[in-house]
Design a protein around this motif. Structure first.
Motif, PDB file in Angstrom:
ATOM      1  N   SER A   7       0.824  -1.199   0.000  1.00  0.00           N
ATOM      2  CA  SER A   7       0.000   0.000   0.000  1.00  0.00           C
ATOM      3  C   SER A   7       0.864   1.257   0.000  1.00  0.00           C
ATOM      4  O   SER A   7       0.529   2.251  -0.634  1.00  0.00           O
ATOM      5  CB  SER A   7      -0.932  -0.009   1.207  1.00  0.00           C
ATOM      6  N   LEU A   8       1.988   1.207   0.692  1.00  0.00           N
ATOM      7  CA  LEU A   8       2.924   2.330   0.707  1.00  0.00           C
ATOM      8  C   LEU A   8       3.504   2.566  -0.686  1.00  0.00           C
ATOM      9  O   LEU A   8       3.536   3.711  -1.170  1.00  0.00           O
ATOM     10  CB  LEU A   8       4.039   2.040   1.715  1.00  0.00           C
ATOM     11  N   VAL A   9       3.907   1.509  -1.351  1.00  0.00           N
ATOM     12  CA  VAL A   9       4.456   1.623  -2.705  1.00  0.00           C
ATOM     13  C   VAL A   9       3.384   2.098  -3.678  1.00  0.00           C
ATOM     14  O   VAL A   9       3.641   2.927  -4.561  1.00  0.00           O
ATOM     15  CB  VAL A   9       5.054   0.271  -3.153  1.00  0.00           C
ATOM     16  N   THR A  10       2.173   1.609  -3.510  1.00  0.00           N
ATOM     17  CA  THR A  10       1.069   2.026  -4.367  1.00  0.00           C
ATOM     18  C   THR A  10       0.781   3.517  -4.187  1.00  0.00           C
ATOM     19  O   THR A  10       0.503   4.220  -5.168  1.00  0.00           O
ATOM     20  CB  THR A  10      -0.192   1.206  -4.055  1.00  0.00           C
ATOM     21  N   GLY A  11       0.865   4.006  -2.960  1.00  0.00           N
ATOM     22  CA  GLY A  11       0.681   5.432  -2.713  1.00  0.00           C
ATOM     23  C   GLY A  11       1.716   6.265  -3.434  1.00  0.00           C
ATOM     24  O   GLY A  11       1.397   7.302  -4.026  1.00  0.00           O
ATOM     25  N   LEU A  12       2.957   5.813  -3.407  1.00  0.00           N
ATOM     26  CA  LEU A  12       4.010   6.524  -4.138  1.00  0.00           C
ATOM     27  C   LEU A  12       3.736   6.508  -5.645  1.00  0.00           C
ATOM     28  O   LEU A  12       3.951   7.507  -6.340  1.00  0.00           O
ATOM     29  CB  LEU A  12       5.370   5.900  -3.844  1.00  0.00           C
ATOM     30  N   PHE A  13       3.250   5.372  -6.140  1.00  0.00           N
ATOM     31  CA  PHE A  13       2.903   5.278  -7.558  1.00  0.00           C
ATOM     32  C   PHE A  13       1.805   6.272  -7.930  1.00  0.00           C
ATOM     33  O   PHE A  13       1.882   6.922  -8.980  1.00  0.00           O
ATOM     34  CB  PHE A  13       2.460   3.850  -7.888  1.00  0.00           C
ATOM     35  N   TYR A  14       0.783   6.405  -7.092  1.00  0.00           N
ATOM     36  CA  TYR A  14      -0.291   7.356  -7.378  1.00  0.00           C
ATOM     37  C   TYR A  14       0.218   8.789  -7.393  1.00  0.00           C
ATOM     38  O   TYR A  14      -0.217   9.600  -8.220  1.00  0.00           O
ATOM     39  CB  TYR A  14      -1.431   7.216  -6.362  1.00  0.00           C
ATOM     40  N   ILE A  15       1.133   9.117  -6.499  1.00  0.00           N
ATOM     41  CA  ILE A  15       1.685  10.466  -6.481  1.00  0.00           C
ATOM     42  C   ILE A  15       2.463  10.741  -7.765  1.00  0.00           C
ATOM     43  O   ILE A  15       2.294  11.791  -8.395  1.00  0.00           O
ATOM     44  CB  ILE A  15       2.564  10.680  -5.231  1.00  0.00           C
ATOM     45  N   VAL A  16       3.293   9.799  -8.168  1.00  0.00           N
ATOM     46  CA  VAL A  16       4.059   9.965  -9.409  1.00  0.00           C
ATOM     47  C   VAL A  16       3.122  10.060 -10.605  1.00  0.00           C
ATOM     48  O   VAL A  16       3.315  10.903 -11.494  1.00  0.00           O
ATOM     49  CB  VAL A  16       5.061   8.806  -9.577  1.00  0.00           C
ATOM     50  N   LEU A  17       2.091   9.237 -10.634  1.00  0.00           N
ATOM     51  CA  LEU A  17       1.129   9.277 -11.733  1.00  0.00           C
ATOM     52  C   LEU A  17       0.416  10.631 -11.784  1.00  0.00           C
ATOM     53  O   LEU A  17       0.201  11.189 -12.861  1.00  0.00           O
ATOM     54  CB  LEU A  17       0.114   8.145 -11.597  1.00  0.00           C
ATOM     55  N   GLY A  18       0.064  11.174 -10.615  1.00  0.00           N
ATOM     56  CA  GLY A  18      -0.579  12.487 -10.578  1.00  0.00           C
ATOM     57  C   GLY A  18       0.323  13.580 -11.120  1.00  0.00           C
ATOM     58  O   GLY A  18      -0.125  14.454 -11.875  1.00  0.00           O
ATOM     59  N   VAL A  19       1.601  13.530 -10.775  1.00  0.00           N
ATOM     60  CA  VAL A  19       2.551  14.524 -11.284  1.00  0.00           C
ATOM     61  C   VAL A  19       2.702  14.381 -12.796  1.00  0.00           C
ATOM     62  O   VAL A  19       2.730  15.388 -13.527  1.00  0.00           O
ATOM     63  CB  VAL A  19       3.906  14.384 -10.557  1.00  0.00           C
ATOM     64  N   VAL A  20       2.776  13.152 -13.281  1.00  0.00           N
ATOM     65  CA  VAL A  20       2.900  12.922 -14.725  1.00  0.00           C
ATOM     66  C   VAL A  20       1.671  13.446 -15.468  1.00  0.00           C
ATOM     67  O   VAL A  20       1.789  14.063 -16.520  1.00  0.00           O
ATOM     68  CB  VAL A  20       3.147  11.422 -15.016  1.00  0.00           C
ATOM     69  N   VAL A  21       0.490  13.206 -14.919  1.00  0.00           N
ATOM     70  CA  VAL A  21      -0.738  13.693 -15.565  1.00  0.00           C
ATOM     71  C   VAL A  21      -0.732  15.215 -15.624  1.00  0.00           C
ATOM     72  O   VAL A  21      -1.104  15.807 -16.636  1.00  0.00           O
ATOM     73  CB  VAL A  21      -1.993  13.172 -14.820  1.00  0.00           C
ATOM     74  N   ILE A  22      -0.275  15.870 -14.551  1.00  0.00           N
ATOM     75  CA  ILE A  22      -0.239  17.336 -14.540  1.00  0.00           C
ATOM     76  C   ILE A  22       0.778  17.864 -15.551  1.00  0.00           C
ATOM     77  O   ILE A  22       0.501  18.812 -16.290  1.00  0.00           O
ATOM     78  CB  ILE A  22       0.059  17.858 -13.120  1.00  0.00           C
ATOM     79  N   ILE A  23       1.951  17.250 -15.613  1.00  0.00           N
ATOM     80  CA  ILE A  23       3.007  17.757 -16.499  1.00  0.00           C
ATOM     81  C   ILE A  23       2.680  17.504 -17.962  1.00  0.00           C
ATOM     82  O   ILE A  23       2.766  18.401 -18.799  1.00  0.00           O
ATOM     83  CB  ILE A  23       4.363  17.127 -16.122  1.00  0.00           C
ATOM     84  N   TYR A  24       2.301  16.267 -18.311  1.00  0.00           N
ATOM     85  CA  TYR A  24       2.105  15.901 -19.712  1.00  0.00           C
ATOM     86  C   TYR A  24       0.668  16.060 -20.195  1.00  0.00           C
ATOM     87  O   TYR A  24       0.417  15.954 -21.397  1.00  0.00           O
ATOM     88  CB  TYR A  24       2.573  14.468 -19.955  1.00  0.00           C
ATOM     89  N   LYS A  25      -0.272  16.285 -19.277  1.00  0.00           N
ATOM     90  CA  LYS A  25      -1.698  16.443 -19.623  1.00  0.00           C
ATOM     91  C   LYS A  25      -2.192  15.283 -20.493  1.00  0.00           C
ATOM     92  O   LYS A  25      -2.850  15.454 -21.501  1.00  0.00           O
ATOM     93  CB  LYS A  25      -1.936  17.781 -20.302  1.00  0.00           C
ATOM     94  N   PHE A  26      -1.822  14.090 -20.060  1.00  0.00           N
ATOM     95  CA  PHE A  26      -2.165  12.874 -20.790  1.00  0.00           C
ATOM     96  C   PHE A  26      -2.496  11.763 -19.807  1.00  0.00           C
ATOM     97  O   PHE A  26      -1.759  11.532 -18.848  1.00  0.00           O
ATOM     98  CB  PHE A  26      -0.991  12.432 -21.673  1.00  0.00           C
TER      99      PHE A  26
END
Length: 65
Positions: A7-26
């Motif tokens: 769950s801790l690793v999954t939380g980190l994955f969601y944070i990275v995914l959120g940053v990627v969505v904001i930066i690349y708008k994809f």
């Protein structure tokens, strides 16, 4: 116990995914900027929630032993 660490690793994955969505708008398709920011923010907040919950469960399991 393994679920808490996963769950801790999954939380980190969601944070990275959120940053990627904001930066690349994809996210499977090109997103409008407003939707990308909102979706990225929701993903980051959910990731923070998952990490908080995992840390609290890890601490609780350490107190039981």
């Amino acid at each position: 116990m393994m679920f808490n660490w996963l769950s801790l690793v999954t939380g980190l994955f969601y944070i990275v995914l959120g940053v990627v969505v904001i930066i690349y708008k994809f996210f499977f398709t090109v997103l409008e900027p407003a939707i990308a920011y909102a979706m990225g923010a929701v993903l980051i907040l959910y990731g923070i929630f998952r990490i908080y919950r995992a840390i609290s469960r890890i601490k609780d399991s350490g107190n039981e032993k």
